[in-house]
Design an enzyme around this catalytic site. Structure first.
Site, PDB file in Angstrom:
ATOM      1  N   ARG A   1      16.497 -31.132  15.905  1.00 31.69           N
ATOM      2  CA  ARG A   1      17.880 -31.487  16.252  1.00 31.69           C
ATOM      3  C   ARG A   1      18.911 -30.385  15.986  1.00 31.69           C
ATOM      4  O   ARG A   1      20.101 -30.616  16.135  1.00 31.69           O
ATOM      5  CB  ARG A   1      18.308 -32.784  15.575  1.00 31.69           C
ATOM      6  CG  ARG A   1      17.390 -33.967  15.892  1.00 31.69           C
ATOM      7  CD  ARG A   1      18.029 -35.290  15.572  1.00 31.69           C
ATOM      8  NE  ARG A   1      18.381 -35.413  14.172  1.00 31.69           N
ATOM      9  CZ  ARG A   1      19.022 -36.449  13.656  1.00 31.69           C
ATOM     10  NH1 ARG A   1      19.404 -37.451  14.439  1.00 31.69           N
ATOM     11  NH2 ARG A   1      19.289 -36.511  12.372  1.00 31.69           N
ATOM     12  N   ASP A   2      18.442 -29.197  15.632  1.00 36.62           N
ATOM     13  CA  ASP A   2      19.364 -28.062  15.513  1.00 36.62           C
ATOM     14  C   ASP A   2      18.614 -26.764  15.767  1.00 36.62           C
ATOM     15  O   ASP A   2      18.784 -25.779  15.051  1.00 36.62           O
ATOM     16  CB  ASP A   2      20.029 -28.037  14.137  1.00 36.62           C
ATOM     17  CG  ASP A   2      21.258 -27.127  14.095  1.00 36.62           C
ATOM     18  OD1 ASP A   2      21.850 -26.884  15.162  1.00 36.62           O
ATOM     19  OD2 ASP A   2      21.616 -26.668  12.988  1.00 36.62           O
ATOM     20  N   LEU A   3      17.795 -26.782  16.810  1.00 38.82           N
ATOM     21  CA  LEU A   3      17.025 -25.596  17.164  1.00 38.82           C
ATOM     22  C   LEU A   3      17.928 -24.617  17.896  1.00 38.82           C
ATOM     23  O   LEU A   3      18.421 -24.904  18.986  1.00 38.82           O
ATOM     24  CB  LEU A   3      15.831 -25.989  18.043  1.00 38.82           C
ATOM     25  CG  LEU A   3      14.893 -24.860  18.461  1.00 38.82           C
ATOM     26  CD1 LEU A   3      14.262 -24.195  17.243  1.00 38.82           C
ATOM     27  CD2 LEU A   3      13.818 -25.386  19.407  1.00 38.82           C
TER      28      LEU A   3
END
Length: 207
Positions: free
Chosen positions: A40-42
């Site tokens: 969710r924060d790549l």
């Protein structure tokens, strides 16, 4: 990956190395998704590089502060979209998450696609540099103008990962296979259809 590595054209970044970075990240994400972990924060800045004994570099997925283990509910498909928080970095965020809709693991694939676009065109994910649409997708037509020398299959992969329709985006297991195939093609390039410059800045079709 540091902005200097991606954006500074004076730093050599061969296509084979970019593809190896892409495959490294895909393998890491495949490992997470097999365990129902959404990153969710790549982003490019959350993918670190480490030096290997053979003087090559390997990309490693990092920063799991917003990651979530998603429990599979009884009588539901493992990858069914569900309502979860809107989190992450806006430039890399999937459109369905941006709109506050239900989502599944494919949000990580979209973020990966934006990271690929950064590597391919050597631009920042900021929409002022990386062309985007009003619907938060990739402006494919204008993006292609920034990467005429990219191996076509690599460009097509990035575009698929950034598709507005999550079902069109490939799974990371598929991405590992695709990048491996492209790398193998480039490895045979000296006697094949591509010319690769020593600095790796361009690949051109032979006539």
């Amino acid at each position: 990956m540091s902005p200097d590595l991606l954006l500074n054209q004076e730093n050599a970044l061969p296509w084979t190395e970019r593809l190896n970075f892409a495959r490294d990240i895909a393998r890491g994400m495949e490992y997470l998704h097999e365990r129902n972990i959404y990153h969710r924060d790549l982003t490019s800045r959350n993918c670190l590089l480490r030096e290997l004994p053979n003087n090559s570099r390997q990309a490693v997925v990092a920063d799991f502060g917003l990651a979530r283990v998603v429990q599979v509910e009884p009588n539901t498909q493992p990858d069914s979209p569900r309502k979860m928080s809107v989190v992450g970095s806006a430039y890399w965020m999937a459109p369905e998450m941006m709109r506050g809709e239900v989502y599944n693991k494919k949000v990580d694939v979209f973020s990966f696609g934006i990271t690929l676009c950064e590597m391919i065109a050597r631009v920042h994910a900021d929409p002022d540099d990386l062309p985007r649409t009003n619907s938060f997708g990739l402006d494919v037509e204008h993006f292609r103008q920034k990467c005429e020398d990219c191996p076509p299959a690599f460009l097509q992969l990035a575009e698929r990962c950034c598709d507005l329709d999550p079902s069109v985006r490939p799974w990371f297991s598929d991405i590992v296979s695709i990048t491996t195939a492209i790398i193998q093609e480039l490895d045979s390039a000296p006697n094949g259809k591509y010319d690769i410059t020593s600095r790796g800045s361009s690949i051109r079709r032979r006539q």
